[in-house]
Structure formats: structure tokens, C-alpha cells
Design a protein around this motif. Sequence first.
Motif: not given
Lengths: 498, 472
Positions: A183-187, B312-316, B390-393, B395-402
Motif C-alpha cells: 500500500i505504501s508503494i501505491y501511495w 479524517g480524510s474522505s477516503e477514510g 481501511i489500510f489504504m486510507a 497509510i495514505e495519511q502516513s499513519m503507519f503506527f495505526l
Amino acid sequence: MNIPILSSLILLPTIGAIFIFFSRSKNEKYNSSKYVALFITIANFFLSIYLWLIFDQSTSDFQFVETREWIPGFINYKVGVDGISILFIILTTFITPICVISVNKTIKSRLKDFLISILLLETLMIGVFCSLDLVIFYLFFEGGLIPMFLIIGIWGGERRVYSAFKFFLFTLLGSVLMLIAIISIYWLTGTTDVEKLYEIGIDAKYQNLLWLAFFSSFAVKTPMWPVHTWLPDAHVEAPTAGSVILAAILLKMAGYGFIRFSIGLFPIGSEYFVPLVYILSLIAIIYTSLVALMQEDMKKLIAYSSVAHMGFVTLGIFTLTQQGLEGGIFQMVSHGLVSAALFLCVGVVYERMHTRLIKDYGGLVSIMPKYAIVFMIFALGSLSLPGTSGFIGEFLILMGAFKKNFLVATVASIGVILGAAYILWLYKRVIFGKVKNQEVTKMLDLNKHEILILWSLAVPIIFFGFYPEPLINTMEVSINNLIDMYNTNLSNNIVMSK
Amino acid sequence: MNIDFNLILPEIFLSLSIMSLLMIGVFKKNSSNLVFNLSILTLFILAALILNLSSLNKILIFNSSYVIDDVANFMKILTAISAIFVLSISTDFLKSLKIYQIEYPILILCSILGMMVMISSNDLIVFYIGLELQSLALYVLAAFNRDNVLSSESGLKYFVLSALSSGLLLYGCSLIYGFTGSTNFNEIANNTNQVPYGLTFGIVFILVGLAFKISAVPFHMWAPDVYQGSPTSVTLFFALVPKIAATCVFIRFLYVPFVNMIEQWQMIIIFISIASMIFGAVAAIGQKNLKRLIAYSSIGHMGYSLAGIATGSSEGAQSSIIYITIYVIMNLALFCCLFMLKRNNAYFENIEDLSGLSKNHPILSLSLLVILFSLAGIPPLAGFFAKFYIFMAVIEQSMFFLAIIGLLSTVVAAFYYLRIIKIIYFDPSKEKYDSNHSLRLRISLIVSTIFLVFYFTYPNSLLGIISKINII
């Protein structure tokens, strides 16, 4: 010509599985289901051979590529083969019918379900080797857990539940990190298409982390020391056909993943972590060989030998030389054949005696001469005697290793000697010597089925031992291209960082 | 003031139907069957009426205290459809418990009406009215099997704790009103440019109340007891329908009135989400009762759905909606299986009762296998895609810990799902269960299982609809 040949390869076993699922055979033996499964898997094998025949060996591009929109604007279903993946596809389609034949006696209950699991597993395995999209790859890669879990858990030995859980959870744990990386690679890049990713590359500063995430998945699956502990358990408890698939194909998914993704996508990460892989591979080679020497259970011994052989494979791959990579792939194919054959050999005597302990056997040579001969061929293949396919693989790997690092190669060579030691000692204790156990004298020699299965594995082992050209030719161009790509990426990065 | 009553036609229709059904039930003897069927019909018409509105853009009515938009329409239709399934598969169960009474469907319709109001609310007061209408019906439902001690206990427990959380929520509402001077969501959003402490307290209280409603950690304590104690058909309703409305309200609150205060609420949601994921996974391991296990697993699932909102994003938010949709289908299928564990008019709900099910009931066990692997999130089943989005959204916000915590807890959660599969497939078999299930039950199970298996062939079916939803 527009026949989607790869998709048919992937789908055919599933269609067979659905057919078996809905067919209701009245007699308990499910003979018809068995013939359907056999027919489907053999048809798939011929289809893959046809694929190999029309495969163009002179180019490193992906061939027979099919692209379909799957999730619009996000992920495409994309499959294709190059010189590396086609060999694994043929290995898969070759081993699966052998498994189907071998279930004849070993599987007592729920044969129908077993055949469905095997067929679904074949679909997923072929899918892994030809997917050209990371998400699709992940789907196939993880999906394989379900049938394998059932195969170990339902038809396995006494400690099957423990082993099935261990197998499942270990592999899942490794893979979820890979999912995060995908997923990170995608972003980071906006695509998960492998071909496109090869072109655009991934930002150097993320490569190490991403490499580690992929590594966590592949290392568990390979399996590399110290996360190899699930393998002996899974092998020992799985039914023969399950062990064969596990050793021959499932482990190769990881090796393939290293080549296609770790090296292809993260050259900088790979270069950085080469010492780590060297050390883990060497430990695997030496340590697990020593462990194998001490085993009393035949299946466990072969399972540990698998870890050691896969150690050679990872070593070869990460020498990142042409010889090393070719050797790694060759060794994977060869190990696929040899380990499958060895597990089948254990299965043969296990069916007759219902014990896998080495001390219960001895002196089989006078009682089962045919068995002794084929077992000899496979034992020699495992210790990589010149003239068997194992030799070519290990020789190329060591050549690649000597090019890069003398010390590593020397230590690995010791592993070759240890490999010879444990397998010959096993052979000596089981086949030669005096008959200690009177039960052994009642054992029957190989029947027609077993002869067919074992010799169909022995022939390619010897054939490729003397004539490795077909395999080498198929992969050569793709490997050259991979190494070129790797080196240009590295030098570009050095230029950029200066 | 000019109001187009067409816009709230679904709600009006539902209220009128509830009243007339009540009349039918009271004045006509032995009318349980009729009332059940008519309620299902009502829900069908309700879904159709909402669908009819779905072509419209966002509209605010009643002094902009009531909103009709894509999110509301989708969630309302989902609520109605899942209620249809709930009602139609629980009839046999209710009959065998001898609680097949007219009040049951009517109470369910009442709580659905409450949910409709909650989903569409754009004002604190309207929201609270909807919430209470929903909750009151749910208290009674939990204690519906009144001769059973466990059921009465769970009703009381749910009532006391829920009243407490409603109190907290109301306190939060009043704090927010005090600091922003309005109860309207849009007005609140406009007045939160600077954030006094009181407002933060208000948010915390509201979030606590909402977290209680979806049984997220640390406000989950009621869920296992209530799930176990209530009649199974009520548990099914609890596990599915209120979660849809509560998720929608979560999204609405965090994305409309509190949109400017993301710094204040994001950490809270992340904490609740992580705690729910971990707790749900760990606590379910030791359970012996299936309904209790489902309670813990739903706590975990709510954690994932909150993880999407936490971005907090609309994708989320969209990924949360997808998650809740697939969650509803998975749990529906699971409960269908639970209803099939019946022998001599008695229902079984312990995990041990599943032992060796695959010998005698191959199709049922196969469905359970699919459902459980899907709940565990193993590809290529639908449950995987729910987590994937869910994890796409996230990770898009760089919340890797979550993301890492979430995915690791899926591995832990996989353990207890595997344990059930192990019991079904690897353990010795027991007595046979009845196999004369009603057609409705069979169809519900088959439809939902087929969806779970074949979702991967056309993932756009759900994603296509939901990605068009405008969250704000």
C-alpha cells in the motif's frame, strides 16, 4: 492470436474444483472425482508446456500479458510471464498431477475435499508466479494459506492442529507487513503495476524499509533461519501430497518473490541488506544441516534439508551475479523435484509400516530393490552429485558466491559436504544394513503407481543434470536484464547521492 | 416556510406504518405472522422510497436541522435491508422460544425510525431524539425473552449503562451549545475557529457516548453480556443494525461540526481504534460461547472501522462505510449459521457444539469456513477487501503506527477464527443437527456467502457506489 492462455492456466484448476464440488459420486471411493482432477491437472501441464514452446526466449519482456480493469483507476488484473516465472509455472503444473496420483492410498477420508483443495491451491500458485501487479500477487500469495491450512489440518498426522496453526500464523504475520509495504508503494508511486514500477523505480530513501517489509514475508515463507521452525512441523504432520506441494512449490514462491520484487523493485535496499542475507543463509546451510544429521524422523530430516537447500537458493540470489541467480533458480527447480521425490519416497514406506522413524527400518535393499534404486537417485540428487540437476544448481551458486565473497563461498561449500553426510547416512540406515525389524520383511516393493510417479520425477532430475540448456536458455535473457537493471539503478543512485 | 414533505416521506411512511401495525396487532387476534410479514413489506417500501431520493443532491430541511445526502441515503438503505434480513431469518427462532409476538417487529421498526433520524440529523437535539428513540426500543428488545434471567439481566444492564452514556452525551451536547451558541452542526463548525477547553470537553463527552453505542474499547463492557444474554435474534440485530447508524453518526459528527478540530479528536479516535482492535483480538481467544465471541470480534471490527474515520480524510470515511457494509454481510451470514445449529427445538451456541460439524453438514461447514476466513481478513474473501480499503486510507495519511498495530492484531484475531475452523473441521463429530431449515434462512446464508466468496471478482460493485458518496 488472442487466447488468454495464462488466465486459462490459472482458471482451469478452479473450474475442475467447482466441477468436483458439484459432482456427486455414489461410491465412496470417488473414482470419478479423481479422474477429473487428474485430467484437469495433466491438461494444465500440457498447456504450460505449450506455453513454454511458444515462449520467445530472445526477449526479456513480459509475454502473454493480459490486462483487465479490476478496480477502475486503481488496480488492474495483470498477468504475464518472463523467462524466470515460466519455469516455476511448469514446475507447478508438473508437480500437481503427481500429487493427485499419489493421493491414491494416502488419503483415506474426504478424498473429494482433498482434491478440491489441491486444485484450488494450483490456481493460487500459478497465479502467484504470473501476476504482474502487487495487489494481485498478494491475493494469490495469501489465498494459498487457506487450502494449505486445511490440507495439513484435516489430513495431517497426530500433531496436525498445532502444525497447521503454526504454519498459518507464521506466514500471515510475515505477510501483513508486506501488505503495508504494497500500500505504501501505491501511495509513493501511484501504481502497483510491476512493469511500471520497474520503469519509474522507488525513491531510494524508502527502499530499505520496504525491502525489510517484503523480506519479512518472504523470509518466513522461504523459510530462512530463524523463522524456519514452522517448516519441520508442517512437513512432518502434512500428508504426503501436502508435503510435496509445500516443499516443491510453496517454498519457491518466496524465492521467486525475492527475485521479482526484492531485487527488481528495491535494488538499493537489496544491496544494503546483502550481508544480512549472506549471514542468515550461511546459518541456514550449516546449522540446519547439522540439525538434519541428528534427526530420527525421516520427514523431519528432509524438512531440515529443505531449509538448508533454500539457504543455498537465497545465497545464490543475493550474490546478484548471473551465475548466482541462474543457480538459485535452477536449484529451486531441482529442489522442487528432488524434495518432492524424497517426500514421496518416505510416503511409500510410511504407507506400509506406518512409522517414519529411521530406526524402524534397515536392510530394505534386499526386500525392496526397485525402491532402493529410485531412492538412490533422489539421495544423490539431493547431495548434488554431478549428473543430477542438484549439481548444476549448487555449482552455479557457489561460482556466483566465489565471485563476490570468498569467505562466504568457502563456508557454503562446507554445507555441501554436510548435505552429503546427512542424506547418505539416512540412506545407509534405511536401505543398507541388517534387517532389524521383522515387520520390514513383509513389505512389498513398489507398485505400478509408485513406479510411475517416482520415475517421472527421476527422469527430469537426471536429464537436467546432463543437459541443463533448456532451463538456462529460458531464463538467461531475463536474468541478464534483471542484473542490468539492478546495476543501472545502483549507479544512478550513487551519481544522484554525489 | 416551504418544506417539501417528499423529502421525509420515508420517515413519515415508517411512523404511520408502525402505528397501523400496532393497531392491527392489538385488534386482530393471532396476528403475529401478519404483522411480521407486513413489517418486512414496510421495510421494503422504505428502502424503495429512500432509493427514490438518492438522485438528489445534498438538501437541508427544517431550519437545516435535518439533512438528506448520499451518506444518509446509503446508510438508511443499508439499515433497512439488513433489518429485512434480520426479521426474516429470526422468525423460526422466535417461534421455538415462544416469543413470536407482534411487539417484536414493531419495536424493531421503532428503533429503525430512530436510526433514520440519527443518520439524517444535522442538529444536536434532533440527533439526541433519534438516539433515544432507537435506544429505548433496544432496551426492551434485549429483555424480550422476559422469562429468562439472562435476558432480563442483559436488558437491565444495557439500560443502565446506556442511560449513563446518554447522559454523558447530553452533557457534551450542552457544553458544545454553551461554547458555540448553536445546536446546528454547520453553525458549530463555523464557530469553532478558536478552541476553548470547554469545547474539547464537549467533544470528549460526545465521543464517549458514541463509542459506547458502537461498543468500542474502553466503553465495551456491556457488549459481551448483552450479546450473550439476549435472545439470539436480538443479538443479531444488535450486532448489525445499530452499528450502521452509529458509524454514520460518528462520520457525521467528526466531519461536519468538529471538522476544524481534527487535532483535538484524532488522537482520541486513534486510541479508541487501537484499543478496540487489540482488545477485541485478545479477549476473544478464551471465549467458549459463540455469541460472546461474536461480541468481542465485533469490538475488534469496530476498531478497524474507526481506524478509517480516524484518518479524517474522505477516503477514510468511505473505507469505513465499505467496512461496515461488508461487516454487516459477514455477521449476517455468521448468524444464519448460528440459527442452523438446532436440534429438537433447542438452539446451541457454544463453540464446542460445532465440533466435527463438517462430517454431517458439509455445506454449512463450508459456509462457516468462508465466513470465518473472511472475518479474519484472508484474501481473496470480502473481509480482506474491507480491511484493505481501511489500510489504504490509513497509510495514505502516513499513519503507519495505526496500520502496523491494526494488521498485527488481525494476526492475533486470526487465531480465534482458526480455532473455530479447527473445531469444525479437525475435531471428532457429534450428533447431527436438524436440517429442515426455512427457505428464508437458507437463501440468506447462500446469498451472503456467495457475496463473500465472489466479491473479489468484481470489487467495483460496492466501491463504485461508495466512492461516489460525498462525505462532507
